[in-house]
Structures are given as structure tokens and as C-alpha cells.
Design a protein around this motif. Structure first.
Motif, PDB file in Angstrom:
ATOM      1  N   VAL A 185       0.851  -1.116   0.144  1.00  0.00           N
ATOM      2  CA  VAL A 185       0.052   0.087   0.033  1.00  0.00           C
ATOM      3  C   VAL A 185       0.806   1.163  -0.068  1.00  0.00           C
ATOM      4  CG1 VAL A 185      -1.933  -1.201   1.273  1.00  0.00           C
ATOM      5  CG2 VAL A 185      -0.178   0.090   2.689  1.00  0.00           C
ATOM      6  N   GLU A 186       0.437   2.527  -0.349  1.00  0.00           N
ATOM      7  CA  GLU A 186       0.797   3.566  -0.521  1.00  0.00           C
ATOM      8  C   GLU A 186       1.480   3.938   0.917  1.00  0.00           C
ATOM      9  OE1 GLU A 186       2.080   7.361  -2.219  1.00  0.00           O
ATOM     10  OE2 GLU A 186       1.069   5.517  -2.978  1.00  0.00           O
ATOM     11  N   GLY A 187       2.919   4.365   0.922  1.00  0.00           N
ATOM     12  CA  GLY A 187       3.686   4.741   2.112  1.00  0.00           C
ATOM     13  C   GLY A 187       4.356   3.557   2.833  1.00  0.00           C
ATOM     14  N   MET A 188       4.129   2.339   2.342  1.00  0.00           N
ATOM     15  CA  MET A 188       5.201   1.568   2.783  1.00  0.00           C
ATOM     16  C   MET A 188       6.597   1.800   2.493  1.00  0.00           C
ATOM     17  SD  MET A 188       3.295  -2.218   2.002  1.00  0.00           S
ATOM     18  CE  MET A 188       4.598  -2.946   2.964  1.00  0.00           C
ATOM     19  N   VAL A 189       7.539   1.385   3.476  1.00  0.00           N
ATOM     20  CA  VAL A 189       8.804   1.381   3.213  1.00  0.00           C
ATOM     21  C   VAL A 189       9.547   0.055   3.685  1.00  0.00           C
ATOM     22  CG1 VAL A 189      11.149   2.484   3.775  1.00  0.00           C
ATOM     23  CG2 VAL A 189       9.133   4.009   3.872  1.00  0.00           C
ATOM     24  N   VAL A 190      10.310  -0.550   2.787  1.00  0.00           N
ATOM     25  CA  VAL A 190      10.696  -1.986   3.139  1.00  0.00           C
ATOM     26  C   VAL A 190      12.499  -1.893   2.738  1.00  0.00           C
ATOM     27  CG1 VAL A 190       8.643  -2.922   2.602  1.00  0.00           C
ATOM     28  CG2 VAL A 190      10.273  -2.944   0.908  1.00  0.00           C
ATOM     29  N   ALA A 191      13.157  -2.774   3.370  1.00  0.00           N
ATOM     30  CA  ALA A 191      14.339  -3.181   2.894  1.00  0.00           C
ATOM     31  C   ALA A 191      14.371  -4.516   2.028  1.00  0.00           C
ATOM     32  CB  ALA A 191      15.206  -3.373   4.277  1.00  0.00           C
ATOM     33  N   ILE A 192      14.619  -4.388   1.108  1.00  0.00           N
ATOM     34  CA  ILE A 192      14.676  -5.554   0.061  1.00  0.00           C
ATOM     35  C   ILE A 192      16.204  -6.039  -0.156  1.00  0.00           C
ATOM     36  CG2 ILE A 192      14.038  -6.539  -2.360  1.00  0.00           C
ATOM     37  CD1 ILE A 192      12.050  -4.239  -2.483  1.00  0.00           C
ATOM     38  N   GLU A 193      16.414  -7.182   0.034  1.00  0.00           N
ATOM     39  CA  GLU A 193      17.789  -7.584   0.071  1.00  0.00           C
ATOM     40  C   GLU A 193      18.170  -8.971  -0.189  1.00  0.00           C
ATOM     41  OE1 GLU A 193      19.307  -7.780   4.312  1.00  0.00           O
ATOM     42  OE2 GLU A 193      17.413  -7.440   5.083  1.00  0.00           O
ATOM     43  N   PRO A 194      18.222  -9.370  -1.474  1.00  0.00           N
ATOM     44  CA  PRO A 194      18.624 -10.615  -1.864  1.00  0.00           C
ATOM     45  C   PRO A 194      19.851 -11.179  -1.127  1.00  0.00           C
ATOM     46  CG  PRO A 194      18.025  -9.306  -3.795  1.00  0.00           C
ATOM     47  CD  PRO A 194      18.213  -8.405  -2.651  1.00  0.00           C
ATOM     48  N   MET A 195      19.872 -12.409  -0.838  1.00  0.00           N
ATOM     49  CA  MET A 195      21.096 -13.099  -0.153  1.00  0.00           C
ATOM     50  C   MET A 195      21.134 -14.484  -0.938  1.00  0.00           C
ATOM     51  SD  MET A 195      19.992 -12.129   3.746  1.00  0.00           S
ATOM     52  CE  MET A 195      18.365 -11.877   3.351  1.00  0.00           C
ATOM     53  N   ILE A 196      22.133 -14.351  -1.944  1.00  0.00           N
ATOM     54  CA  ILE A 196      22.048 -15.333  -2.897  1.00  0.00           C
ATOM     55  C   ILE A 196      23.422 -16.245  -2.993  1.00  0.00           C
ATOM     56  CG2 ILE A 196      21.861 -16.075  -5.469  1.00  0.00           C
ATOM     57  CD1 ILE A 196      19.244 -14.680  -4.034  1.00  0.00           C
ATOM     58  N   ASN A 197      23.312 -17.650  -2.883  1.00  0.00           N
ATOM     59  CA  ASN A 197      24.587 -18.584  -2.813  1.00  0.00           C
ATOM     60  C   ASN A 197      25.058 -18.925  -4.239  1.00  0.00           C
ATOM     61  OD1 ASN A 197      24.315 -17.950   0.077  1.00  0.00           O
ATOM     62  ND2 ASN A 197      23.413 -19.854   0.400  1.00  0.00           N
ATOM     63  N   MET A 198      26.360 -19.173  -4.454  1.00  0.00           N
ATOM     64  CA  MET A 198      26.865 -19.780  -5.699  1.00  0.00           C
ATOM     65  C   MET A 198      26.431 -21.064  -5.902  1.00  0.00           C
ATOM     66  SD  MET A 198      30.527 -19.959  -7.212  1.00  0.00           S
ATOM     67  CE  MET A 198      30.710 -18.288  -7.332  1.00  0.00           C
ATOM     68  N   GLY A 199      26.267 -21.723  -4.663  1.00  0.00           N
ATOM     69  CA  GLY A 199      25.800 -23.223  -4.464  1.00  0.00           C
ATOM     70  C   GLY A 199      24.339 -23.511  -3.964  1.00  0.00           C
ATOM     71  N   THR A 200      24.652 -24.418  -2.870  1.00  0.00           N
ATOM     72  CA  THR A 200      23.382 -24.631  -2.126  1.00  0.00           C
ATOM     73  C   THR A 200      22.562 -23.631  -1.385  1.00  0.00           C
ATOM     74  OG1 THR A 200      22.361 -26.031  -0.446  1.00  0.00           O
ATOM     75  CG2 THR A 200      24.672 -25.314   0.091  1.00  0.00           C
ATOM     76  N   LYS A 201      21.224 -23.597  -1.230  1.00  0.00           N
ATOM     77  CA  LYS A 201      20.519 -22.476  -0.578  1.00  0.00           C
ATOM     78  C   LYS A 201      20.877 -22.818   0.917  1.00  0.00           C
ATOM     79  CE  LYS A 201      16.230 -25.335  -0.537  1.00  0.00           C
ATOM     80  NZ  LYS A 201      14.896 -25.444  -0.975  1.00  0.00           N
ATOM     81  N   ARG A 202      21.342 -23.781   1.413  1.00  0.00           N
ATOM     82  CA  ARG A 202      21.435 -23.983   2.808  1.00  0.00           C
ATOM     83  C   ARG A 202      22.283 -23.301   3.391  1.00  0.00           C
ATOM     84  NH1 ARG A 202      23.321 -28.717   3.770  1.00  0.00           N
ATOM     85  NH2 ARG A 202      24.006 -29.427   2.013  1.00  0.00           N
ATOM     86  N   ILE A 203      22.170 -22.990   4.821  1.00  0.00           N
ATOM     87  CA  ILE A 203      23.140 -22.195   5.524  1.00  0.00           C
ATOM     88  C   ILE A 203      23.448 -22.867   6.823  1.00  0.00           C
ATOM     89  CG2 ILE A 203      22.612 -19.826   4.495  1.00  0.00           C
ATOM     90  CD1 ILE A 203      20.688 -19.648   6.774  1.00  0.00           C
ATOM     91  N   LYS A 204      24.353 -22.208   7.630  1.00  0.00           N
ATOM     92  CA  LYS A 204      24.815 -22.716   9.019  1.00  0.00           C
ATOM     93  C   LYS A 204      25.383 -21.604   9.671  1.00  0.00           C
ATOM     94  CE  LYS A 204      29.531 -24.435   7.731  1.00  0.00           C
ATOM     95  NZ  LYS A 204      30.530 -25.517   7.432  1.00  0.00           N
ATOM     96  N   GLN A 205      25.248 -21.633  11.104  1.00  0.00           N
ATOM     97  CA  GLN A 205      25.678 -20.234  11.970  1.00  0.00           C
ATOM     98  C   GLN A 205      27.116 -21.046  12.686  1.00  0.00           C
ATOM     99  OE1 GLN A 205      22.902 -19.099  14.998  1.00  0.00           O
ATOM    100  NE2 GLN A 205      23.321 -16.954  14.419  1.00  0.00           N
ATOM    101  N   LEU A 206      27.979 -20.010  12.864  1.00  0.00           N
ATOM    102  CA  LEU A 206      29.216 -20.051  13.722  1.00  0.00           C
ATOM    103  C   LEU A 206      28.789 -19.968  15.080  1.00  0.00           C
ATOM    104  CD1 LEU A 206      31.897 -17.917  11.893  1.00  0.00           C
ATOM    105  CD2 LEU A 206      31.539 -20.397  11.648  1.00  0.00           C
ATOM    106  N   LYS A 207      29.860 -20.446  15.932  1.00  0.00           N
ATOM    107  CA  LYS A 207      29.343 -20.292  17.433  1.00  0.00           C
ATOM    108  C   LYS A 207      29.282 -19.055  17.897  1.00  0.00           C
ATOM    109  CE  LYS A 207      31.394 -24.977  17.995  1.00  0.00           C
ATOM    110  NZ  LYS A 207      32.233 -25.867  18.880  1.00  0.00           N
TER     111      LYS A 207
END
Length: 269
Positions: A193-215
């Protein structure tokens, strides 16, 4: 709940976004082999404060730094450190700032010196997908329209689209409704709707879409160790159409790049 912004608020948000844009532009000429992400982080904090703004990430959810600095296989939320960048690296820099009570928040992935043609293509396609998504951010469309456009473009090039991390609404809080996934189905999700503000931010991997997190509790990596790219803009709906509040022009000026990619999304004078 989606918080619609007035024209006056959108102009304030543009100023916040431009603080970030100028900061990324300042950093662009400093990124070279041998420099550390911690040094760049300190430069960014000083520069943001010189613009009479406050670093938006520092202390947010207890994050320890001004920038999220994510090299190579790191997707997002990397913590700056004293390891020097080397020739052929890529580095995603995500930056936030608060000015007049509103957040600016966007990101760019830089090459360090000469990078491989394969990696150049990943960066190019990811950035192009950002604008494919922005084209769909208009009154009457839905969240799924943006996500579908990004997903299709990137998957058609054989890349993995991260599912667990998404774009978001933006305003007096860093993260507002709606969530903005980089995947989806046309015609699904919340309506724009009018007046919306968003951050659009593709996060794209060369290989798999899967991710993991460091400790460390922050850094997100690709599961297969292949590179990831991240580009982000802040966009408002003005007169039913997408209008960029952020810009990469300062980056391009620093790097000597000519581009007309933002022309269709600039404010009408």
C-alpha cells in the motif's frame, strides 16, 4: 502491522538511507588487499557520527559493531575482525544508521582486487535480482510477487536462494512488518500500500541454498563453503510506485562505474 509513512516521514527516511549510502561510498575506495574489516568498521562509525547520525547496528540485539562484514562464504551478520582481506575475496558490507529517529539500512558486496569471473557473475546476478524485486514493489502487489521475481531470476542462473533470512519493513524500528522473503508465489502474502517502506535484500549463494551459523551466534555461512552475495536497498511506495531512498551512486563514483540501474526508481522532480 504495516506502518505506513507520510511523505514527510519518507523524506526523513531518505536522509537516514543516504547516510548509509555515503558511508558505503566512503568505504568503497578503502577496500583493498591487506585492510582489515575491523579497520573499516571503525572508519564507518566515525563517518556516520560525523553526519550527525548514530550507527544503527551497534548494540542492536547486542551486536558488537557498526557494520556486518561478511567475506566469501559468509552470507550475512559477519563480525568485523583483524584478519586482512586478500586479493580475490568478496566482502558483503551491511550498514545501518539512525537519523531523526528513523533507520537507514542497506548493503553491497564488493570485490577485493581482481575476483574470478564466476564470482563476478554471482555478484552481477544478485544485484540484478534486487531490481527485479523492486520492480514488483508497488501498490496492489503482494509480498510473494517480490519474492517470486528474485527467486526465479537467481534460480534460473543456477544459484541458491537463502530461505531463513529475509528483508523487512523499515522505519523507527530496524525490523517492521512485513517480512520480505527472497522467494515466494505470485499473488500471495500481504498487500503493498501507499507509504510502505521496506528493505529488499537478496542473499544469494553460488551453490546450495542451505546455511549454517558459527558459534559466535552471529555469522551465517553457506553450508557448502561456496561464496554468497548480498545487495540491499531501501524502497518506499510513492504514488503507487517504488521509489529508492538509498543509492549506490556514491559507491560507483568511488569505483569509477557508470550505471543507469537506478534511473527508473528515482524521485520524480
Amino acid at each position: 502491522m504495516i506502518i505506513q509513512k507520510t511523505r514527510e516521514e519518507i523524506e526523513l527516511m531518505r536522509e537516514s538511507a543516504l547516510v548509509v549510502s555515503r558511508t558505503l561510498g566512503m568505504l568503497a575506495s578503502e577496500i583493498k588487499p591487506g585492510i582489515t574489516t575491523l579497520h573499516l568498521d571503525k572508519m564507518a562509525e566515525e563517518y556516520i557520527r560525523e553526519q550527525k547520525a548514530v550507527p544503527g547496528f551497534l548494540g542492536l540485539y547486542d551486536f558488537p559493531n557498526t557494520l556486518c562484514m561478511s567475506p566469501n562464504a559468509q552470507v550475512v551478520h559477519g563480525v568485523p575482525n583483524s584478519t586482512p582481506l586478500v586479493e580475490g575475496d568478496i566482502i558483503s558490507i551491511d550498514c545501518g544508521a539512525i537519523k531523526e529517529g528513523f533507520y537507514g539500512d542497506h548493503a553491497y558486496t564488493f570485490g577485493v582486487g581482481e575476483i574470478s569471473e564466476e564470482t563476478k557473475k554471482l555478484l552481477q546476478v544478485t544485484k540484478e535480482s534486487l531490481y527485479k524485486g523492486i520492480e514488483e514493489f508497488k501498490a496492489g502487489n503482494r509480498v510473494g510477487d517480490v519474492g517470486f521475481a528474485i527467486q526465479k531470476y537467481c534460480e534460473d542462473h543456477g544459484y541458491g536462494v537463502v530461505r531463513e533470512l529475509v528483508g523487512h519493513g523499515l522505519g523507527k524500528k530496524m525490523h517492521e512488518d512485513p517480512e520480505m522473503p527472497n522467494y515466494g508465489q505470485r499473488g500471495r502474502g500481504k498487500k503493498f500500500v501507499e507509504g510502505m517502506v521496506v528493505a529488499i535484500e537478496p542473499m544469494i549463494n553460488m551453490g546450495t541454498k542451505r546455511i549454517k551459523q558459527l558459534k559466535d551466534g552471529w555469522t551465517i555461512l553457506t553450508a557448502d563453503g561456496k561464496p554468497s552475495a548480498h545487495f540491499e536497498h531501501n524502497v518506499a511506495i510513492v504514488d503507487g510506485k517504488p521509489e529508492l531512498l538509498s543509492t549506490f551512486k556514491y559507491i560507483y563514483e568511488a569505483l569509477g562505474i557508470q550505471s543507469d540501474e537506478e534511473d527508473n526508481f528515482r524521485a520524480q522532480k
